[in-house]
Design a protein around this motif. Structure first.
Motif, PDB file in Angstrom:
ATOM      1  N   VAL A  44       0.835  -1.204   0.000  1.00  0.00           N
ATOM      2  CA  VAL A  44       0.000   0.000   0.000  1.00  0.00           C
ATOM      3  C   VAL A  44       0.867   1.251   0.000  1.00  0.00           C
ATOM      4  O   VAL A  44       0.571   2.221  -0.714  1.00  0.00           O
ATOM      5  CB  VAL A  44      -0.967  -0.014   1.202  1.00  0.00           C
ATOM      6  CG1 VAL A  44      -1.660   1.321   1.370  1.00  0.00           C
ATOM      7  CG2 VAL A  44      -1.985  -1.135   1.031  1.00  0.00           C
ATOM      8  N   ILE A  45       1.941   1.230   0.762  1.00  0.00           N
ATOM      9  CA  ILE A  45       2.846   2.387   0.801  1.00  0.00           C
ATOM     10  C   ILE A  45       3.461   2.632  -0.573  1.00  0.00           C
ATOM     11  O   ILE A  45       3.662   3.771  -0.974  1.00  0.00           O
ATOM     12  CB  ILE A  45       3.944   2.177   1.870  1.00  0.00           C
ATOM     13  CG1 ILE A  45       3.328   2.280   3.257  1.00  0.00           C
ATOM     14  CG2 ILE A  45       5.069   3.183   1.704  1.00  0.00           C
ATOM     15  CD1 ILE A  45       4.281   1.922   4.375  1.00  0.00           C
ATOM     16  N   SER A  46       3.723   1.541  -1.312  1.00  0.00           N
ATOM     17  CA  SER A  46       4.331   1.691  -2.635  1.00  0.00           C
ATOM     18  C   SER A  46       3.273   1.791  -3.740  1.00  0.00           C
ATOM     19  O   SER A  46       3.523   1.454  -4.878  1.00  0.00           O
ATOM     20  CB  SER A  46       5.266   0.515  -2.915  1.00  0.00           C
ATOM     21  OG  SER A  46       4.510  -0.676  -3.035  1.00  0.00           O
ATOM     22  N   VAL A  47       2.082   2.212  -3.406  1.00  0.00           N
ATOM     23  CA  VAL A  47       0.956   2.415  -4.306  1.00  0.00           C
ATOM     24  C   VAL A  47       0.451   1.088  -4.886  1.00  0.00           C
ATOM     25  O   VAL A  47      -0.055   1.017  -5.992  1.00  0.00           O
ATOM     26  CB  VAL A  47       1.283   3.436  -5.421  1.00  0.00           C
ATOM     27  CG1 VAL A  47       0.047   3.836  -6.188  1.00  0.00           C
ATOM     28  CG2 VAL A  47       1.956   4.654  -4.861  1.00  0.00           C
ATOM     29  N   ALA A  48       0.597   0.015  -4.165  1.00  0.00           N
ATOM     30  CA  ALA A  48       0.009  -1.300  -4.397  1.00  0.00           C
ATOM     31  C   ALA A  48       0.437  -2.027  -5.669  1.00  0.00           C
ATOM     32  O   ALA A  48       0.576  -3.225  -5.659  1.00  0.00           O
ATOM     33  CB  ALA A  48      -1.509  -1.253  -4.316  1.00  0.00           C
ATOM     34  N   PHE A  49       0.628  -1.363  -6.772  1.00  0.00           N
ATOM     35  CA  PHE A  49       0.922  -2.082  -8.011  1.00  0.00           C
ATOM     36  C   PHE A  49       2.182  -2.941  -7.943  1.00  0.00           C
ATOM     37  O   PHE A  49       2.132  -4.109  -8.319  1.00  0.00           O
ATOM     38  CB  PHE A  49       0.991  -1.121  -9.198  1.00  0.00           C
ATOM     39  CG  PHE A  49       1.327  -1.818 -10.484  1.00  0.00           C
ATOM     40  CD1 PHE A  49       0.379  -2.600 -11.116  1.00  0.00           C
ATOM     41  CD2 PHE A  49       2.584  -1.727 -11.034  1.00  0.00           C
ATOM     42  CE1 PHE A  49       0.688  -3.272 -12.292  1.00  0.00           C
ATOM     43  CE2 PHE A  49       2.900  -2.375 -12.198  1.00  0.00           C
ATOM     44  CZ  PHE A  49       1.948  -3.147 -12.834  1.00  0.00           C
ATOM     45  N   PRO A  50       3.324  -2.423  -7.483  1.00  0.00           N
ATOM     46  CA  PRO A  50       4.508  -3.285  -7.428  1.00  0.00           C
ATOM     47  C   PRO A  50       4.311  -4.511  -6.524  1.00  0.00           C
ATOM     48  O   PRO A  50       4.795  -5.589  -6.845  1.00  0.00           O
ATOM     49  CB  PRO A  50       5.607  -2.377  -6.884  1.00  0.00           C
ATOM     50  CG  PRO A  50       5.158  -1.005  -7.227  1.00  0.00           C
ATOM     51  CD  PRO A  50       3.661  -1.044  -7.135  1.00  0.00           C
ATOM     52  N   GLY A  51       3.594  -4.353  -5.429  1.00  0.00           N
ATOM     53  CA  GLY A  51       3.357  -5.488  -4.534  1.00  0.00           C
ATOM     54  C   GLY A  51       2.530  -6.569  -5.191  1.00  0.00           C
ATOM     55  O   GLY A  51       2.797  -7.758  -5.049  1.00  0.00           O
ATOM     56  N   ILE A  52       1.523  -6.170  -5.954  1.00  0.00           N
ATOM     57  CA  ILE A  52       0.686  -7.131  -6.661  1.00  0.00           C
ATOM     58  C   ILE A  52       1.492  -7.809  -7.764  1.00  0.00           C
ATOM     59  O   ILE A  52       1.420  -9.038  -7.942  1.00  0.00           O
ATOM     60  CB  ILE A  52      -0.561  -6.436  -7.241  1.00  0.00           C
ATOM     61  CG1 ILE A  52      -1.447  -5.941  -6.104  1.00  0.00           C
ATOM     62  CG2 ILE A  52      -1.333  -7.360  -8.171  1.00  0.00           C
ATOM     63  CD1 ILE A  52      -2.572  -5.034  -6.553  1.00  0.00           C
ATOM     64  N   LEU A  53       2.274  -7.052  -8.475  1.00  0.00           N
ATOM     65  CA  LEU A  53       3.098  -7.604  -9.551  1.00  0.00           C
ATOM     66  C   LEU A  53       4.122  -8.600  -9.005  1.00  0.00           C
ATOM     67  O   LEU A  53       4.302  -9.689  -9.555  1.00  0.00           O
ATOM     68  CB  LEU A  53       3.795  -6.477 -10.311  1.00  0.00           C
ATOM     69  CG  LEU A  53       4.614  -6.893 -11.515  1.00  0.00           C
ATOM     70  CD1 LEU A  53       3.710  -7.543 -12.559  1.00  0.00           C
ATOM     71  CD2 LEU A  53       5.325  -5.693 -12.111  1.00  0.00           C
ATOM     72  N   VAL A  54       4.780  -8.247  -7.917  1.00  0.00           N
ATOM     73  CA  VAL A  54       5.751  -9.150  -7.291  1.00  0.00           C
ATOM     74  C   VAL A  54       5.070 -10.430  -6.837  1.00  0.00           C
ATOM     75  O   VAL A  54       5.585 -11.533  -7.041  1.00  0.00           O
ATOM     76  CB  VAL A  54       6.469  -8.449  -6.105  1.00  0.00           C
ATOM     77  CG1 VAL A  54       7.245  -9.432  -5.266  1.00  0.00           C
ATOM     78  CG2 VAL A  54       7.378  -7.353  -6.619  1.00  0.00           C
ATOM     79  N   TYR A  55       3.887 -10.317  -6.242  1.00  0.00           N
ATOM     80  CA  TYR A  55       3.155 -11.494  -5.782  1.00  0.00           C
ATOM     81  C   TYR A  55       2.819 -12.408  -6.957  1.00  0.00           C
ATOM     82  O   TYR A  55       2.994 -13.627  -6.882  1.00  0.00           O
ATOM     83  CB  TYR A  55       1.876 -11.087  -5.046  1.00  0.00           C
ATOM     84  CG  TYR A  55       1.213 -12.247  -4.335  1.00  0.00           C
ATOM     85  CD1 TYR A  55       1.549 -12.539  -3.029  1.00  0.00           C
ATOM     86  CD2 TYR A  55       0.285 -13.059  -4.981  1.00  0.00           C
ATOM     87  CE1 TYR A  55       0.960 -13.609  -2.363  1.00  0.00           C
ATOM     88  CE2 TYR A  55      -0.299 -14.130  -4.328  1.00  0.00           C
ATOM     89  CZ  TYR A  55       0.040 -14.398  -3.019  1.00  0.00           C
ATOM     90  OH  TYR A  55      -0.526 -15.461  -2.376  1.00  0.00           O
TER      91      TYR A  55
END
Length: 67
Positions: A44-55
């Motif tokens: 969420v802190i990184s605007v969610a997109f990178p976290g979803i992509l990494v997952y």
């Protein structure tokens, strides 16, 4: 004496979506719930997109385990 660590694999028993975080937590002996909370907060802190992509990438790369 076998001191080998568990292999990195997606968890079957400790999963919310695909077992990626549960598998990582199992591999390193961490609490999976705490790791999930940390992962979501960082995403969420990184605007969610990178976290979803990494997952999604980890979902494709980490094989499913047989816990």
């Amino acid at each position: 004496m076998n001191t080998s660590k568990p292999i990195l694999a997606r968890s079957i028993n400790d999963r919310v979506l695909a077992g990626v975080i549960g598998g990582i937590a199992h591999r390193f002996g961490w609490n999976s719930t705490l790791l999930r909370v940390i992962y979501v907060v960082l995403s969420v802190i990184s605007v969610a997109f990178p976290g979803i992509l990494v997952y999604l990438i980890l979902w494709l790369l980490i094989p499913e385990g047989n816990d």
